[in-house]
Design an enzyme around this catalytic site. Structure first.
Site, PDB file in Angstrom:
ATOM      1  N   ALA A 109      -3.469   6.497  -1.380  1.00  0.00           N
ATOM      2  CA  ALA A 109      -3.712   5.159  -0.818  1.00  0.00           C
ATOM      3  C   ALA A 109      -2.922   4.050  -1.492  1.00  0.00           C
ATOM      4  O   ALA A 109      -3.125   2.873  -1.175  1.00  0.00           O
ATOM      5  CB  ALA A 109      -5.187   4.803  -0.795  1.00  0.00           C
ATOM      6  N   ALA A 110      -1.996   4.387  -2.376  1.00  0.00           N
ATOM      7  CA  ALA A 110      -1.171   3.334  -2.986  1.00  0.00           C
ATOM      8  C   ALA A 110      -0.341   2.620  -1.914  1.00  0.00           C
ATOM      9  O   ALA A 110      -0.271   1.389  -1.887  1.00  0.00           O
ATOM     10  CB  ALA A 110      -0.253   3.933  -4.045  1.00  0.00           C
ATOM     11  N   GLY A 111       0.291   3.395  -1.037  1.00  0.00           N
ATOM     12  CA  GLY A 111       1.075   2.785   0.037  1.00  0.00           C
ATOM     13  C   GLY A 111       0.213   1.981   0.985  1.00  0.00           C
ATOM     14  O   GLY A 111       0.612   0.903   1.451  1.00  0.00           O
ATOM     15  N   ASP A 112      -0.985   2.486   1.297  1.00  0.00           N
ATOM     16  CA  ASP A 112      -1.895   1.754   2.182  1.00  0.00           C
ATOM     17  C   ASP A 112      -2.340   0.440   1.539  1.00  0.00           C
ATOM     18  O   ASP A 112      -2.494  -0.578   2.220  1.00  0.00           O
ATOM     19  CB  ASP A 112      -3.122   2.613   2.499  1.00  0.00           C
ATOM     20  CG  ASP A 112      -2.773   3.865   3.279  1.00  0.00           C
ATOM     21  OD1 ASP A 112      -1.766   3.835   4.015  1.00  0.00           O
ATOM     22  OD2 ASP A 112      -3.508   4.860   3.165  1.00  0.00           O
TER      23      ASP A 112
END
Length: 321
Positions: free
Chosen positions: A270-273
């Protein structure tokens, strides 16, 4: 000034701060997360460390990120008529997200994602779409008023492609800012999509799939960004994990590599999210693009220091502290 007065002033300042509107069109999954020493080889069975079941899906993650990071958020999606669906709906509502356009399938189960995270904080993910496949162009048509109220519309590729195109086209027709996170990217995007995209935000693997170029360095990302912009995307922002992002913005000839804050990563899920949610929230607030990128980077840097998808996403006060 008393502590109570200071607290009241801070609360009033937070309420007075402008909050843009973000509408997310996308997926909602229940994440089944196992941590293991490393990712397994084909045919191999590994003993894991821990297991957790947490709300996820790229659409859900980005909606939660945008809400926690300062935006008023609405979600267009679909869950199943099951316990997972009820949990996902409740978790979004607990974040203050408008779920009026979140449908419930009568036939398909809620989507799930099977996630393995290794001790180096890398992950491998298998997604079963379930009810996400029932988000259709008709779903988009039915929510014209909701889309018209948005400052920013965010899409990914975990719902049917015809639905994604319909959402991007609606955003263009309504004069809204559109963001496409082309994940997961299995093939090149249709050529007629690019003119509908204000901000194309792939990671390095997705950018490689879209362009056919291997991407390992910021210079590689520069070449890929130019190739994608040449196809019609107004702005291209390629996320590079620990190497930061490469941004090729409208009117910028060369583009710019923006290193990420240095942190000790625990889980990159979820880093990109988180980056996209924070970026969208700041754009909707009216911030300059460069400031929105920097804000998204700071939010993502906090997220990777925590385990899980939505549980790792920080709140605005943590990023602005």
């Amino acid at each position: 000034m008393s502590d109570n007065a200071k607290s009241t002033d801070a609360s009033n300042a937070t309420q007075a701060a402008p909050r843009g509107r973000v509408t997310v069109v996308g997926s909602l999954n229940m994440d089944l997360v196992a941590r293991a020493p490393r990712l397994p080889m084909p045919g191999e069975t590994l003993a894991g460390h821990t297991f957790a079941q947490v709300p996820g899906g790229k659409g859900g993650n980005q909606a939660v990120a945008a809400a926690r990071l300062g935006a008023q958020v609405a979600m267009i999606g679909c869950v199943g008529q099951d316990a997972n669906g009820a949990t996902l709906r409740a978790s979004l509502e607990a974040e203050g997200i408008d779920c009026a356009a979140l449908a419930t399938s009568e036939h398909a189960p809620t989507g799930v994602a099977l996630i393995i995270v290794d001790d180096a904080s890398q992950n491998a993910i298998v997604i079963v779409a379930g009810s996400n496949a029932e988000v259709t162009p008709a779903s988009i048509d039915a929510q014209e008023a909701m889309l018209a109220r948005a400052d920013v519309i965010v899409c990914q590729l975990e719902t049917p492609p015809e639905t994604v195109r319909a959402a991007l086209a609606a955003g263009r027709r309504l004069g809204r800012t559109t963001i496409l996170n082309p994940a997961p990217a299995a093939n090149a995007l249709p050529g007629d999509w690019f003119a509908l995209i204000d901000y194309l935000i792939p990671n390095e693997l997705e950018a490689a799939t879209l362009t056919g170029m291997a991407i390992a360095t910021p210079d590689d990302a520069r070449r890929a960004a130019h190739a994608l912009k040449a196809r019609g995307a107004r702005n291209v922002v390629i996320t590079l994990g620990g190497q930061g992002v490469f941004a090729l913005l409208d009117g910028d000839v060369d583009g710019k590599h923006l290193p990420s804050p240095k942190v000790d990563a625990v889980d990159t899920t979820a880093a990109g999210d988180t980056f996209i949610g924070g970026f969208a929230a700041e754009l909707a607030r009216g911030s300059a693009v460069a400031d929105a990128i920097a804000f998204g980077q700071r939010a993502a840097a906090i997220a990777v220091t925590r385990e899980g998808a939505q549980p790792s996403i920080p709140h605005r006060a943590e990023v602005t502290a």
